[in-house]
Enzyme design. Structure first.
Site, short mmCIF file in Angstrom:
data_model
loop_
_atom_site.label_atom_id
_atom_site.label_comp_id
_atom_site.label_asym_id
_atom_site.label_seq_id
_atom_site.Cartn_x
_atom_site.Cartn_y
_atom_site.Cartn_z
N LEU A 181 -40.11 63.72 -31.19
CA LEU A 181 -41.54 63.41 -31.03
C LEU A 181 -41.98 62.19 -31.85
O LEU A 181 -41.78 62.13 -33.07
CB LEU A 181 -42.37 64.63 -31.45
CG LEU A 181 -43.89 64.49 -31.24
CD1 LEU A 181 -44.24 64.33 -29.78
CD2 LEU A 181 -44.61 65.68 -31.85
N ASP A 182 -42.59 61.21 -31.18
CA ASP A 182 -43.16 60.02 -31.82
C ASP A 182 -42.14 59.26 -32.67
O ASP A 182 -42.50 58.59 -33.64
CB ASP A 182 -44.37 60.42 -32.69
CG ASP A 182 -45.49 61.01 -31.86
OD1 ASP A 182 -45.61 60.64 -30.68
OD2 ASP A 182 -46.26 61.83 -32.39
N ALA A 183 -40.88 59.35 -32.29
CA ALA A 183 -39.84 58.70 -33.09
C ALA A 183 -39.06 57.67 -32.29
O ALA A 183 -38.08 57.12 -32.78
CB ALA A 183 -38.89 59.75 -33.66
N HIS A 226 -49.30 56.02 -29.19
CA HIS A 226 -49.64 57.06 -30.17
C HIS A 226 -50.76 56.53 -31.05
O HIS A 226 -50.70 55.40 -31.51
CB HIS A 226 -48.42 57.43 -31.02
CG HIS A 226 -48.70 58.55 -31.98
ND1 HIS A 226 -48.85 59.85 -31.57
CD2 HIS A 226 -48.90 58.55 -33.32
CE1 HIS A 226 -49.12 60.61 -32.63
NE2 HIS A 226 -49.15 59.84 -33.70
N GLY A 251 -47.54 63.46 -34.35
CA GLY A 251 -48.02 64.70 -33.75
C GLY A 251 -49.51 64.74 -33.48
O GLY A 251 -50.12 63.71 -33.18
#
Lengths: 294, 294, 294, 294
Positions: free
Chosen positions: B237-239, B202, B211
């Site tokens: 998401l992205d966690a 990311h 995001g």
């Protein structure tokens, strides 16, 4: 670095305005006309906002008149640059003043006191104000007055305490109100009152981990770097314009207390750098962003 | 680095269990009994969770039986360490396999292909799958098959495309499914199906700027460092658990496009490090956190 | 980033001269007179040497005449700044050319080729010249001609090989001769011939570990950080003006081969940054030091 | 962190010996036999030297006998590991002692005093010894005795002064003799006398810029990063085993005095980290290199 000794003395011009051709020429021709020597010059044209920023550090001894007349004369140049133009001329010969707000954690205060003693901070620390007594001795050992303003437990009842802090701060008319791990959220009216002068050190890499216990949050999220952020205080918590940030690597072996300890080394230096740049008029704020001519 | 050449070959044991005295002795005595030589050993007792983690890299030529028998024998030790114990033995002599998912941005893929060619990546890249054709030539120039799976504009209609991706990936039974700027949010069922194997890069320092368009978000917030995060993909998401992060300094002169360009240098190296550690069984996941024996 | 598209096109003026009041005014008034728009401006007054440096990036579409006339007109300004004044005007609309010299290690070349393909490098790579054949295929896969110039074992006999390299390089009249892990010490006459254009990446943090096998030297000395240095090539080995440096942390667990591997990530990015700055006329050399308007 | 409170108390075993299979098993089985709980464990097999290193931090409350008996019992294990085996058991319940040698520059001393006051340094500062009087008040404000030992100008006549320093230091039998910008080269006999206990902070990234005025040397060479190095003092100047190093970025705008100021921030933290690791028995020296179980 910055002192009243005439040969080091500088008049520092900072300016922000809508960008258009000829601004630098107008400003530098103005300075050249009276034979001013520019020791440092920073320029930034922000292509995304169409805004122009500059900082000019002029050797005071090459200016054949006083700072007031310099301001008076420059006003005409500035007026031609449009109505939104913002500018200042700061005389480095006038020592700047800082007031430091603290709570119980002393590492940032200790660091600032050491830098002030060593002549490294371009300001005098006029007073330290704490909502606890823990750091009174530290301030007083450096000959700085300490004021204790106890805060009630209930946040709703802290108004009078903040009023007292405000009064204690304002009588020094400081160039910087430094929240050195003060741990209290300033009420909106104080944020506005000290706008552009109140500087906080937050113990995370913002915008990650806003608010309380950021190292704890960092541990839970399992990040591999922790950080600190020096920013101007605004009404929205930990959302003011960022002056400086830095990080340090951690790994799985670092618990929350290790992060707290290692984070202090970053907090200290990030606050010191940000405060220094603020005091030397190196920071220009535009909306939520800063231009830093470091 | 990791190859089938017998003298470099290693059996890598990783284990996580509830901590109690004697675990290290039990494991290392087991290894010592058959004369195994430990080339690298990592231990971590997590005081906050009470969990214990270890990674042992044993010289394969000092093990007088095969990897299957090693696993069989170790099972008895593991059983005594409690029902929550998780462990694996990885044979470095078996080359690992990776499949790379891409979109239009090629810098991460180009970097991975270079490392693979140079023998620096402890895996072969079996295939590249793209939802655009832009990177087909790049993959094929390295002799890697490229599969084009077009994605419909409407996210609600992407199910069949994801099914096709899944099928293409799964036929390689890869040790790593690398989202190298894939730019598509995996559906929950794929996150679960590839749990512990799907790795994303990311382009921000998480948890900041989750995001879309993180560099744009970073510019707007006025941060002074930008970063990249390599993490396991989970349904949120992205966690997912973070494997590696790094940052690079930016300043007011850097617009969004400068951040995009400079950020690529961080993305590349953070992904490469995280992927390498994953492939060498250096990463143990526990909840949302990782233990990385780098 | 830098292209012939008229709206991005810039005329980049760089200048160094003895410092005195009025230089900035003279230059910027000159630009303002014809309505030139300055997109980026850097200034540096070196208090230790009394020298002044500037870089002005002027939007080409705001210059009402060609670059040749711009140079012609500016010559009068420059003449007034003293006989030691050095200046150039670079037209970003003319794509710059680079030639890359290599040996066996391909990571820097691979990285440069990727950047060039992605349009991220403000130059075309005209040719790759190697004293070994190892990297021929890599260059050719990107459509770049590769020339093999074998070097005799005896350093005393390498003169003709260097002559051949010179001839191959010079026919491209390159703006940059990039020694991308070339591993050969250029003879003095070539250093002089390509002065200010030959750029080397040295795999240590100079001035530590000059010469051969720097990672081996770093291991023996037990340093805790390893680095890379991008510098102009001069007759004295690894002593030319430094453009860029960076470091990465290592620890006791890193053997020489680990340092070699991790060092590559630093070499790549340090070379790419240094080369980019050189090609964008951001680097001004003064004696053994550089001013980098990055 | 390290205190006499029984539950935090640790017995820290450090050991170095020729590597062979079974060492970890022997040590950890020894600990497991009496039910010892290992809180932290570090291992390193140095493939280049064939040497093995470990550090075991055992929870004192899980050891059913005293530290002397622990040493007595372990001696048998150690004896079996070969004649070159070196080991120690350190009781974290015994507070360690440091003596600090200074000259005129106070930033490192100020930092150490702050850490000691905050309980962050795992040692008490027993005394400060200066060859100038400048820092007497700083030490005394923290209640630490300051001893002034004037040094003659002629280096050849400094023997008696060093004898006096030695006497003042030795009466505290310190675990660390900290040269906090002491600026005097210790005579060989003192280096030997305090071998493994004398720790220096050098204001450069060694091995670059050995000796006097390293920031001046760095300026002249035009490096883009400056650093600091914490190392054990040996007879060869600035060549002792390195414990920790770090760097900070500088650019062309930084003169020598800027480097001096910015370098202080690195010196402070590098010394503090190195000293902490030394005091917590995290540093094992082998030849010119260190193993640091940080």
């Amino acid at each position: 670095m910055v002192s009243a000794v005439s040969d080091d003395r500088r008049y520092v011009l900072t300016l922000g305005c809508l960008d258009r051709p000829g601004i630098i020429a107008a400003i530098t021709s103005f300075i050249a006309e009276f034979g001013g020597s520019i020791l440092e010059a920073g320029y930034h044209s922000d292509l995304e906002t169409g805004w122009f920023f500059t900082r000019q550090s002029i050797k005071a001894s090459t200016v054949p008149f006083g700072v007031e007349e310099l301001r008076e004369r420059f006003r005409q140049i500035a007026d031609e640059l449009g109505p939104d133009t913002e500018w200042q001329v700061h005389d480095s010969g006038l020592r700047r003043r800082a007031v430091v707000l603290v709570s119980k954690e002393g590492h940032c205060l200790h660091d600032l006191l050491g830098r002030a003693s060593a002549g490294e901070l371009p300001a005098t620390i006029e007073a330290v104000i704490g909502n606890h007594l823990d750091l009174a001795a530290m301030a007083e050992a450096h000959g700085i007055p300490f004021h204790h303003v106890p805060f009630p437990k209930d946040p709703a009842e802290r108004g009078p305490a903040f009023d007292q802090v405000r009064e204690l701060v304002d009588k020094h008319d400081p160039d910087a109100v430094v929240l050195a791990r003060f741990m209290q959220v300033l009420p909106e009216r104080l944020c506005e009152h000290w706008a552009g002068r109140a500087i906080n050190i937050h113990h995370s890499f913002l915008p990650s981990f806003v608010g309380a216990r950021p190292y704890h949050q960092a541990f839970v999220r399992g990040v591999k770097l922790i950080g600190a952020t020096c920013h101007y205080v605004t009404a929205e918590l930990d959302a003011g314009p960022i002056i400086e940030q830095d990080v340090i690597r951690v790994d799985h072996a670092d618990g929350v207390s290790d992060m707290v300890r290692q984070g202090r080394d970053i907090e200290r230096v990030v606050l010191a750098r940000g405060l220094r740049w603020h005091l030397e008029s190196r920071v220009l704020v535009h909306g939520k962003r800063t231009v830093v001519f470091s």
